[in-house]
Design a protein around this motif. Structure first.
Motif, PDB file in Angstrom:
ATOM      1  N   GLY A 332       0.819  -1.203   0.000  1.00 56.45           N
ATOM      2  CA  GLY A 332       0.000   0.000   0.000  1.00 56.45           C
ATOM      3  C   GLY A 332       0.851   1.251   0.000  1.00 56.45           C
ATOM      4  N   LEU A 333       1.915   1.245   0.786  1.00 53.92           N
ATOM      5  CA  LEU A 333       2.803   2.408   0.829  1.00 53.92           C
ATOM      6  C   LEU A 333       3.468   2.638  -0.526  1.00 53.92           C
ATOM      7  N   LYS A 334       3.844   1.560  -1.190  1.00 54.33           N
ATOM      8  CA  LYS A 334       4.467   1.714  -2.517  1.00 54.33           C
ATOM      9  C   LYS A 334       3.498   2.325  -3.519  1.00 54.33           C
ATOM     10  N   MET A 335       2.242   1.919  -3.464  1.00 52.08           N
ATOM     11  CA  MET A 335       1.265   2.525  -4.376  1.00 52.08           C
ATOM     12  C   MET A 335       1.131   4.013  -4.111  1.00 52.08           C
ATOM     13  N   HIS A 336       1.115   4.386  -2.821  1.00 50.62           N
ATOM     14  CA  HIS A 336       1.045   5.813  -2.493  1.00 50.62           C
ATOM     15  C   HIS A 336       2.355   6.516  -2.793  1.00 50.62           C
ATOM     16  N   GLY A 337       3.402   5.733  -2.965  1.00 52.36           N
ATOM     17  CA  GLY A 337       4.699   6.297  -3.348  1.00 52.36           C
ATOM     18  C   GLY A 337       4.911   6.356  -4.844  1.00 52.36           C
ATOM     19  N   GLY A 338       3.853   6.079  -5.603  1.00 46.73           N
ATOM     20  CA  GLY A 338       3.926   6.226  -7.057  1.00 46.73           C
ATOM     21  C   GLY A 338       4.320   4.982  -7.815  1.00 46.73           C
ATOM     22  N   ILE A 339       4.374   3.829  -7.160  1.00 45.03           N
ATOM     23  CA  ILE A 339       4.745   2.583  -7.833  1.00 45.03           C
ATOM     24  C   ILE A 339       3.496   1.939  -8.441  1.00 45.03           C
ATOM     25  N   ARG A 353       9.556   4.779   1.099  1.00 42.47           N
ATOM     26  CA  ARG A 353       9.847   6.075   1.730  1.00 42.47           C
ATOM     27  C   ARG A 353       8.865   7.154   1.260  1.00 42.47           C
ATOM     28  N   GLU A 354       8.599   7.179  -0.029  1.00 42.80           N
ATOM     29  CA  GLU A 354       7.667   8.186  -0.551  1.00 42.80           C
ATOM     30  C   GLU A 354       6.258   7.938  -0.025  1.00 42.80           C
ATOM     31  N   GLY A 355       5.869   6.667   0.079  1.00 41.82           N
ATOM     32  CA  GLY A 355       4.529   6.326   0.575  1.00 41.82           C
ATOM     33  C   GLY A 355       4.329   6.631   2.040  1.00 41.82           C
ATOM     34  N   LEU A 356       5.419   6.738   2.791  1.00 43.43           N
ATOM     35  CA  LEU A 356       5.312   7.051   4.217  1.00 43.43           C
ATOM     36  C   LEU A 356       4.667   8.409   4.473  1.00 43.43           C
ATOM     37  N   LYS A 357       4.645   9.270   3.457  1.00 38.94           N
ATOM     38  CA  LYS A 357       3.973  10.566   3.610  1.00 38.94           C
ATOM     39  C   LYS A 357       2.478  10.353   3.872  1.00 38.94           C
ATOM     40  N   ASN A 358       1.900   9.331   3.237  1.00 41.62           N
ATOM     41  CA  ASN A 358       0.485   9.030   3.469  1.00 41.62           C
ATOM     42  C   ASN A 358       0.268   8.552   4.904  1.00 41.62           C
ATOM     43  N   LEU A 359       1.114   7.623   5.345  1.00 46.27           N
ATOM     44  CA  LEU A 359       1.035   7.152   6.731  1.00 46.27           C
ATOM     45  C   LEU A 359       1.204   8.312   7.704  1.00 46.27           C
ATOM     46  N   GLY A 360       2.176   9.162   7.432  1.00 47.54           N
ATOM     47  CA  GLY A 360       2.436  10.289   8.325  1.00 47.54           C
ATOM     48  C   GLY A 360       1.244  11.213   8.462  1.00 47.54           C
ATOM     49  N   ARG A 361       0.547  11.442   7.355  1.00 47.28           N
ATOM     50  CA  ARG A 361      -0.635  12.318   7.409  1.00 47.28           C
ATOM     51  C   ARG A 361      -1.712  11.698   8.298  1.00 47.28           C
ATOM     52  N   HIS A 362      -1.898  10.391   8.199  1.00 45.86           N
ATOM     53  CA  HIS A 362      -2.898   9.731   9.043  1.00 45.86           C
ATOM     54  C   HIS A 362      -2.489   9.766  10.517  1.00 45.86           C
ATOM     55  N   ILE A 363      -1.202   9.592  10.790  1.00 46.56           N
ATOM     56  CA  ILE A 363      -0.725   9.686  12.178  1.00 46.56           C
ATOM     57  C   ILE A 363      -1.019  11.079  12.730  1.00 46.56           C
ATOM     58  N   ASP A 389      12.520  -2.088   8.113  1.00 47.94           N
ATOM     59  CA  ASP A 389      13.369  -1.219   8.933  1.00 47.94           C
ATOM     60  C   ASP A 389      13.120   0.256   8.614  1.00 47.94           C
ATOM     61  N   ILE A 390      12.854   0.560   7.355  1.00 45.52           N
ATOM     62  CA  ILE A 390      12.554   1.945   6.960  1.00 45.52           C
ATOM     63  C   ILE A 390      11.294   2.424   7.681  1.00 45.52           C
ATOM     64  N   ILE A 391      10.275   1.564   7.716  1.00 42.58           N
ATOM     65  CA  ILE A 391       9.013   1.938   8.369  1.00 42.58           C
ATOM     66  C   ILE A 391       9.202   2.020   9.879  1.00 42.58           C
ATOM     67  N   ARG A 392       9.944   1.073  10.443  1.00 46.39           N
ATOM     68  CA  ARG A 392      10.189   1.073  11.891  1.00 46.39           C
ATOM     69  C   ARG A 392      10.932   2.353  12.315  1.00 46.39           C
ATOM     70  N   THR A 393      11.928   2.726  11.540  1.00 42.86           N
ATOM     71  CA  THR A 393      12.699   3.939  11.842  1.00 42.86           C
ATOM     72  C   THR A 393      11.818   5.178  11.736  1.00 42.86           C
ATOM     73  N   TYR A 394      10.981   5.221  10.720  1.00 44.73           N
ATOM     74  CA  TYR A 394      10.089   6.365  10.530  1.00 44.73           C
ATOM     75  C   TYR A 394       9.150   6.525  11.729  1.00 44.73           C
ATOM     76  N   CYS A 395       8.593   5.403  12.198  1.00 44.52           N
ATOM     77  CA  CYS A 395       7.677   5.466  13.346  1.00 44.52           C
ATOM     78  C   CYS A 395       8.396   5.921  14.605  1.00 44.52           C
TER      79      CYS A 395
END
Length: 556
Positions: A332-339, A353-363, A389-395
């Motif tokens: 899901g994050l990849k789709m929101h990241g333009g993949i 990484r790009e898709g994490l912007k969507n997660l961040g907005r919801h947080i 690990d990318i998602i864990r670090t972001y959180c």
């Protein structure tokens, strides 16, 4: 890999009386529907215990057609909580036949995190959806009859606001003409069908606090406007009691069990993209009366389901969750990241990484409500350790909890990590008292703008002439204090289903407004959102059949 239905059939089920006994409910208190399903009487709700129980909301990032697995996580988390010694119950909505036979298939969880018996839950269950459909359409029939029988007395409605419903995806029924034929066949008029989850009766069932409250709300349903400009309601026909009779059994929550024989309560079924998207207040309070931890979900992404859960359900029911879990997947994050969807199973760290912007907005949005947040990563076999690990670090950078959920493959064992993070967060950093996005006293337009700008990220809100007229009518009728329920696409923060990620600076158009005077909310319809879905080119119905053993295949 076994299918959901194969796993469900392999599970050993307890008699429903044993499931009830596990949370202190004696057999004579329940009304069994066969061996594995029962209705629970409203007398079991104990408001003192409700106040002590810890309510956990499960929501998600903006969903994609690749799926997120929110129900699976909700069930899995409950299994995980029970595995670590907590008395936990999951409280979910009932599936609709529309998606089951349309695009989505079954909606009872997945893998080793399901509610059972899966086939019955996904199909007719205890008849609650049929009762809602019958009650809604009974009002339609009684209204048409009232107009027909009183037409020679000068009675007429200059505008009819009540349509019909059916729990089937059927685009041909969106707009219809009724009463054709001989004079005795009725009065000719335009009408149409919504899907049953969008019915105001469904919303009333889910927001009522008792049978008396149910009947009061039914009485207040606005059916139309008379030729002299007066509101015409169900109580003007004197039939609210008859409609309540049709819903007498449906108002009672349903008890079933999980794949690990723990109790689950399932009741009500509004969609969050066209309705308020939460299970019933009575089911949630029932679960909180019986469990120390209650996991519930709100439909689709947090911008839809969670916002309505807080601003409508919690506001009216006095609930305040201890924690919100946001479900995400790497795909899901990849789709929101333009993949592209055909590439989301391939490793792509930049896409994550790009898709994490969507997660961040919801947080950020959930924290606006005062919620403490835990992110649950619903793991797929194609996920890489680097992506996790990318998602864990972001959180960690966002100071929110994080855990990988593998309940689909491992049941409760696969959700122990998530359960521990959830309990630790509730004990050490529980949510603050609930803060709403708008006040009751804010104007109708102001409430809609507050959600659109503060939750969706819209730059401006445009109201069509039709929506403006209905807003003015709602104000004239005294409905200004009602919360708003915005119907929009689930696939984007905006009203454009193809605007993935975090669109910004967009105009948000409200096309129409539906007054739900009985359920006491105003449904604002955004963009091209429809309240009667259509079927896809290849509906799931093409893959559902009875096999040679008389068992159902293809439902999940």
């Amino acid at each position: 890999m076994k299918t959901d239905i194969e796993i469900a059939r392999e599970c050993s089920l307890k008699d429903i009386s044993e499931v009830a006994a596990s949370v202190g409910v004696v057999a004579r208190s329940i009304e069994p529907y066969g061996h594995y399903i029962a209705k629970l009487p409203l007398s079991l709700i104990d408001n003192k215990r409700v106040q002590k129980s810890k309510l956990i909301l499960v929501t998600a990032i903006t969903p994609t057609k690749a799926g997120i697995g929110k129900t699976t996580v909700s069930i899995g988390l409950t299994l995980g909580l029970n595995r670590i010694g907590k008395r936990a119950i999951v409280a979910l909505r009932e599936p609709s036949l529309g998606p089951c036979f349309g695009m989505k298939g079954g909606a009872a969880g997945g893998g080793y995190a399901q509610v059972l018996p899966m086939e019955k839950i996904n199909l007719h269950f205890t008849g609650d959806f049929h009762a809602v459909t019958s009650a809604h359409n009974m009002i339609s029939a009684l209204l048409d009859n009232y107009i027909y029988q009183h037409r020679n007395e000068g009675f007429a409605l200059r505008e009819i606001l009540w349509k019909r419903v059916l729990d089937v995806n059927d685009r041909n029924l969106r707009n219809i003409v009724t009463g054709l034929g001989a004079k005795t066949d009725g009065v000719v008029g335009e009408s149409g069908f919504d899907i049953t989850p969008a019915s105001e009766i469904m919303a009333i069932l889910c927001l009522s606090t008792s049978l008396d409250d149910l009947q009061r709300r039914i009485e207040n349903i606005l059916l139309g406007i008379t030729i002299d400009g007066r509101p015409f309601r169900v109580k003007d026909m004197g039939v609210a009691g008859a409609i309540a009779v049709l819903l007498k059994d449906a108002i009672q929550p349903n008890l079933v069990q999980t794949t690990e024989q723990t109790p689950a309560i399932i009741h009500g079924g509004p969609f969050a993209n066209i309705a308020h998207g939460c299970n019933s207040v009575l089911a949630t309070k029932m679960a909180m009366s019986l469990g120390d931890y209650v996991v519930t979900e709100a439909g689709f992404g947090a911008d839809l389901g969670a916002e309505k859960f807080f601003d409508i359900k919690c506001r009216k029911a006095g609930l305040s969750p201890a924690l919100t879990v946001i479900v995400a997947t790497t795909q899901g994050l990849k789709m929101h990241g333009g993949i592209a969807i055909e590439d989301i199973k391939k490793p792509n760290e930049d896409g994550v990484r790009e898709g994490l912007k969507n997660l961040g907005r919801h947080i950020d949005n959930m924290q606006k409500f005062g919620q403490s947040v835990v992110v649950a990563l619903n793991r797929y076999a194609s996920d890489t350790d680097n992506e996790l690990d990318i998602i864990r670090t972001y959180c960690a950078e966002k100071s929110v909890g994080f855990a990988v959920n593998n309940a689909f493959n491992e049941g409760g064992n696969g959700a122990v990590e998530l359960a521990n993070v959830v309990v630790d967060t509730i004990e050490n950093n529980p949510s603050k008292p609930l803060q709403f996005i708008y006040s009751d006293d804010e104007s109708i337009m102001g409430k809609i703008e507050s959600v659109a700008k503060n939750i969706y990220g819209a730059a401006s809100v445009i109201f069509s002439p039709a929506a403006t007229r209905m807003i003015e009518r709602a104000q004239e009728l005294g409905y200004s204090k009602f919360p708003v329920c915005i119907a929009k696409t689930q696939y984007s923060f905006s009203a454009d289903a193809k605007a993935y990620g975090v669109p910004k600076g967009f105009e948000f158009t409200i096309r129409d407004l539906v007054i739900n005077a009985g359920s006491e909310m105003l449904v604002a319809i955004a963009g091209e959102m429809l309240r009667m879905p259509g079927l896809p080119k290849s509906p799931q119905a093409e893959r559902i059949f009875l096999n040679e053993d008389g068992q159902i295949d293809g439902l999940s």
